[in-house]
Design a protein around this motif. Sequence first.
Motif, PDB file in Angstrom:
ATOM      1  N   ALA A   6       0.823  -1.204   0.000  1.00 16.41           N
ATOM      2  CA  ALA A   6       0.000   0.000   0.000  1.00 16.41           C
ATOM      3  C   ALA A   6       0.862   1.261   0.000  1.00 16.41           C
ATOM      4  N   VAL A   7       1.912   1.266   0.819  1.00 14.16           N
ATOM      5  CA  VAL A   7       2.798   2.433   0.847  1.00 14.16           C
ATOM      6  C   VAL A   7       3.514   2.581  -0.493  1.00 14.16           C
ATOM      7  N   GLU A  26       3.790   5.183  -6.327  1.00 18.49           N
ATOM      8  CA  GLU A  26       3.741   4.863  -7.755  1.00 18.49           C
ATOM      9  C   GLU A  26       2.433   5.247  -8.442  1.00 18.49           C
ATOM     10  N   LEU A  27       1.368   5.506  -7.664  1.00 19.37           N
ATOM     11  CA  LEU A  27       0.052   5.747  -8.260  1.00 19.37           C
ATOM     12  C   LEU A  27      -0.503   7.102  -7.861  1.00 19.37           C
ATOM     13  N   PRO A  28      -1.363   7.676  -8.685  1.00 15.26           N
ATOM     14  CA  PRO A  28      -2.094   8.871  -8.259  1.00 15.26           C
ATOM     15  C   PRO A  28      -2.931   8.560  -7.025  1.00 15.26           C
ATOM     16  N   PHE A  29      -3.302   9.596  -6.290  1.00 13.47           N
ATOM     17  CA  PHE A  29      -3.977   9.387  -5.007  1.00 13.47           C
ATOM     18  C   PHE A  29      -5.227   8.518  -5.146  1.00 13.47           C
ATOM     19  N   LYS A  86      -6.303   0.931  -4.447  1.00  7.79           N
ATOM     20  CA  LYS A  86      -5.422  -0.197  -4.120  1.00  7.79           C
ATOM     21  C   LYS A  86      -5.470  -0.489  -2.627  1.00  7.79           C
ATOM     22  N   GLU A  87      -5.443   0.558  -1.802  1.00  8.03           N
ATOM     23  CA  GLU A  87      -5.545   0.379  -0.355  1.00  8.03           C
ATOM     24  C   GLU A  87      -6.829  -0.362   0.010  1.00  8.03           C
ATOM     25  N   ARG A  88      -7.926   0.020  -0.608  1.00 10.92           N
ATOM     26  CA  ARG A  88      -9.215  -0.609  -0.305  1.00 10.92           C
ATOM     27  C   ARG A  88      -9.208  -2.076  -0.699  1.00 10.92           C
TER      28      ARG A  88
END
Length: 678
Positions: free
Chosen positions: A237-238, A243-246, A252-254
Amino acid sequence: MTSPIRTERDGNVLVIVSDNPPVNALGQAVRAGLADAIAKGLADPDIEAMVIRCDGQTFFAGADITEFGKPPQGPSLPQVLDRIEASDKPVVAAIHGTALGGGCELALACHYRLAVPKAKLGLPEVKLGLIPGAGGTQRLPRLVGAKAALPLVVLGNPISARDALDIGLLDLLTGDSSLEAEAIAFARSKAGQPVPRTSQGTANQDGVRDPAIFDEFRVTQGRAMRGLDAPNAAIAAVRAAAELPFAEGVKKERELFVGLMTGTQSKAMRHYFFAERAAQKIADLPADTPLLPIRAVGVIGAGTMGGGIAMNFLSAGIPVILLEMQQEALDRGTAVMRRNYEASAKRGRMTMAQVDAAMDLLTPTLDYADLADCDLVIEAVYENMDVKKQVFARLDEVTKPGAILASNTSYLSIDEIATATQRPGHVLGLHFFSPANVMKLLEVVRGAQTRGDVLATAMKLARTIGKVAAVSGVCAGFIGNRMLSKRQEQANKLIMEGASYWDVDDVLLEFGFPMGPFQMGDLAGLDIGWHRDPAKVTTVREALCAAGRFGQKAGKGFYDYDSARQRTPSDEVRAIIADFAAKAGHTQREVGKDEIRERLLYPMVNEGAKILDEKIAQRASDIDVVWINGYGWPIYTGGPMFWASTIGLETIVAGLDRHGLPVSDYLRKCAAEGRTFD
């Protein structure tokens, strides 16, 4: 119902206050109240800035645990945090106490963060087998950088406000008594200015410039992460934040969060979270049972166990009278205690001033009469019933009426020990685990005549000295050692039948234990309890001692050890075991790891079922608390009884039957009815 959120005006600043005791948990009513208050502040043209603070002892300390496992009710925390961050009027978090989990995520969604010096901030979700699920893994790296975010998200340990200021998580430290006033003034100073949104921060670029930091962190923290799913998900996640837009990072976190939430590890760790709290509750003891004052504690025995027990109380600021029979033993014991404290100081866990303060509370003595004014006396002498009864008879003579008399016995009957006194109601067991100043578990053994106020006092005292306590009834070995004996019994039989002792150890290591039974024997010392006669050899252990193989301290036990204490199987030990097996008429055979695992663990579950049936333990989850805290059972399986229910009690019964091992009536009944233990 009255909302736990209220608002107060201070000129052009709206102060949003949570009053949701005891820890301002972010339940549905709090979330809804926050959303409404933010909307109110945005709609009022006279309001130019907002402050979020909490009444009581702490800032928002996390989610509302009463909502765990229930259908979610809106607004969700991510929705509320997005509304806070989207505000074009500055929002300031005023933090005292702890800002943990969702509370820390809320602070991250605010535009500025102020805290008192004693505050702590953290994202401990990995302790429940999860990762932050309200944008915390994405906002934090953008604010402080991926490298600084990794320990907070992956390890879950909170940091002090000063450390949070150093990494950029906080904007300002305030005075202890001026938090609200300084937060209002700070918010007012930012009115009319563009607000900094954490989701738009760029500190996460360190992870772009140096992507190796993620793999390096995984390597350096491998031991702490072993067997756990959540820390690896947290690293992913970090990394996504770098690497990804917010918006994509939040998605991804979800995904990672939901995968963990529905997995067995998080269920097990959430089970343990509630189990530890349930263990404090004693079914037949009223919550308002009066507690006895504990102002001074006596400890009998200055050896490894007695010294460690004493340190628990000294560290908590409770004076200790330490009794020994010989001056040399007393001096040696107190010197070891000081060295242990000084070692902690060298590691930065305490200051030398704290070392001196703890040792100043210690009174060494050779005279039983010096225990006269102690409120609690704990004996940690030789594990022999006659010796212990002699000690308790003497204590009954010298201690004041009402003093609690406790035994640190790990096997012996508290009820029999109590017969040596005229106050059986004030006798109980306090079974500490070695090293007693480190191990978290305390088995509180309730005798047949132990009074309710004595038991309640012991349970409260356990928390005071930083222990996790579980109540056990009286039986040989109580909860933990009674079950351990069944595992050891099978381990000994397995090596006689042909299983390699290193395979037995490795099976438990692979399961998640820190060590196996033969490693544990080497660490503790194989000569503990040995009769010291090399000519008398009736067991493998006695044969090893006769050969000078006492364990790690001798450089050889079941294993040979190098200078770094790395183990290697021993040809000498293999020959000793083979000789014993031949003399006993055992035919050696190949024993697979599945059989080893089943024969080690299933009998433990069976014994746990008997412990429940006999009412030795109040509940199955208490057994899990004992084994996780005292014996290294991997927390991500939830403990032996939860794990058994996870794989199915019918599986346990079938395995025991297959191996010709006893099955208790209670276990067989539960399995037949499709029940779990709780």
